[in-house]
Design a protein around this motif. Sequence first.
Motif, PDB file in Angstrom:
ATOM      1  N   TYR A 157       0.870  -1.170   0.000  1.00  0.00           N
ATOM      2  CA  TYR A 157       0.000   0.000   0.000  1.00  0.00           C
ATOM      3  C   TYR A 157       0.910   1.224   0.000  1.00  0.00           C
ATOM      4  O   TYR A 157       2.121   1.098   0.272  1.00  0.00           O
ATOM      5  CB  TYR A 157      -0.943  -0.005   1.218  1.00  0.00           C
ATOM      6  N   ASN A 191      -6.606  -8.453  -4.053  1.00  0.00           N
ATOM      7  CA  ASN A 191      -6.875  -7.025  -3.949  1.00  0.00           C
ATOM      8  C   ASN A 191      -7.793  -6.797  -2.752  1.00  0.00           C
ATOM      9  O   ASN A 191      -8.968  -7.157  -2.785  1.00  0.00           O
ATOM     10  CB  ASN A 191      -7.512  -6.506  -5.237  1.00  0.00           C
ATOM     11  N   THR A 193      -8.314  -3.744  -1.397  1.00  0.00           N
ATOM     12  CA  THR A 193      -8.687  -2.330  -1.349  1.00  0.00           C
ATOM     13  C   THR A 193     -10.146  -2.182  -0.925  1.00  0.00           C
ATOM     14  O   THR A 193     -11.043  -2.787  -1.517  1.00  0.00           O
ATOM     15  CB  THR A 193      -8.471  -1.663  -2.722  1.00  0.00           C
ATOM     16  N   SER A 205      -5.407   4.138  -0.305  1.00  0.00           N
ATOM     17  CA  SER A 205      -5.974   4.178  -1.657  1.00  0.00           C
ATOM     18  C   SER A 205      -5.928   2.824  -2.339  1.00  0.00           C
ATOM     19  O   SER A 205      -6.759   2.537  -3.211  1.00  0.00           O
ATOM     20  CB  SER A 205      -5.243   5.227  -2.505  1.00  0.00           C
ATOM     21  N   HIS A 206      -4.967   1.997  -1.990  1.00  0.00           N
ATOM     22  CA  HIS A 206      -4.990   0.612  -2.460  1.00  0.00           C
ATOM     23  C   HIS A 206      -4.253  -0.282  -1.472  1.00  0.00           C
ATOM     24  O   HIS A 206      -3.353   0.159  -0.745  1.00  0.00           O
ATOM     25  CB  HIS A 206      -4.413   0.469  -3.874  1.00  0.00           C
TER      26      HIS A 206
END
Length: 216
Positions: A157, A191, A193, A205-206
Amino acid sequence: MESEFWHNCWQQQRIGFHQQDIHPLLPIVFSQLNWQPSGAIFAPLCGKSLDLWWLSQHSKVIGAELSALACQQFYQDQAQSFAVSTQGQFQRFSHPAVDIWQGDYFDLKQEQLGDIGLIYDRAAFIALPLQMRIDYVKQLKYLCPGPVSLLLLSLEYPQEEMSGPPFSVTECAVRQLFDFAASVELLAIRNLTGRPFAQRQFKVSHLIEKAFWICW
């Protein structure tokens, strides 16, 4: 992260890093690799991870954990009986399927672990800042000189968006720290996120989790 930090986390039960279920990538990765045990499975900085019970279906598991409270809860949460003995700087929690050396991981000796065929690291690597991460890998290489395989779960991240732990460790950094290995293979990507990581939600943000299979 100093020892006191982790002791305080367990004493105050600030254990959002503890995953309350088996890690979803663990059975998937094992089914892909068709790994055959050639020794015990070592789980450094293991906490009270349920993954250890799952792994014990495949081979004897040996954990290393700083907190005595974490070790006690590991067995008690599953209503498992265990024995405790003092061995040098460590307490050894003994059980037919999973043993845990309670003490400072960096003080462990090769002879305490014996023959290790697989190392499993769900969140130890990413729990440490850079210099401790470097020292962690050196100690891992000393404890498990090989041939051995490591299943490593890492996290990426934007580090400027959050202070660790867990820390962000890029794939490039993983490959650099394990440059002595015969192979470093990226097995899977998740993922995360906008989704929880263990019991916590991070405002980044991710958030990407990666599974590596590292052999030396």
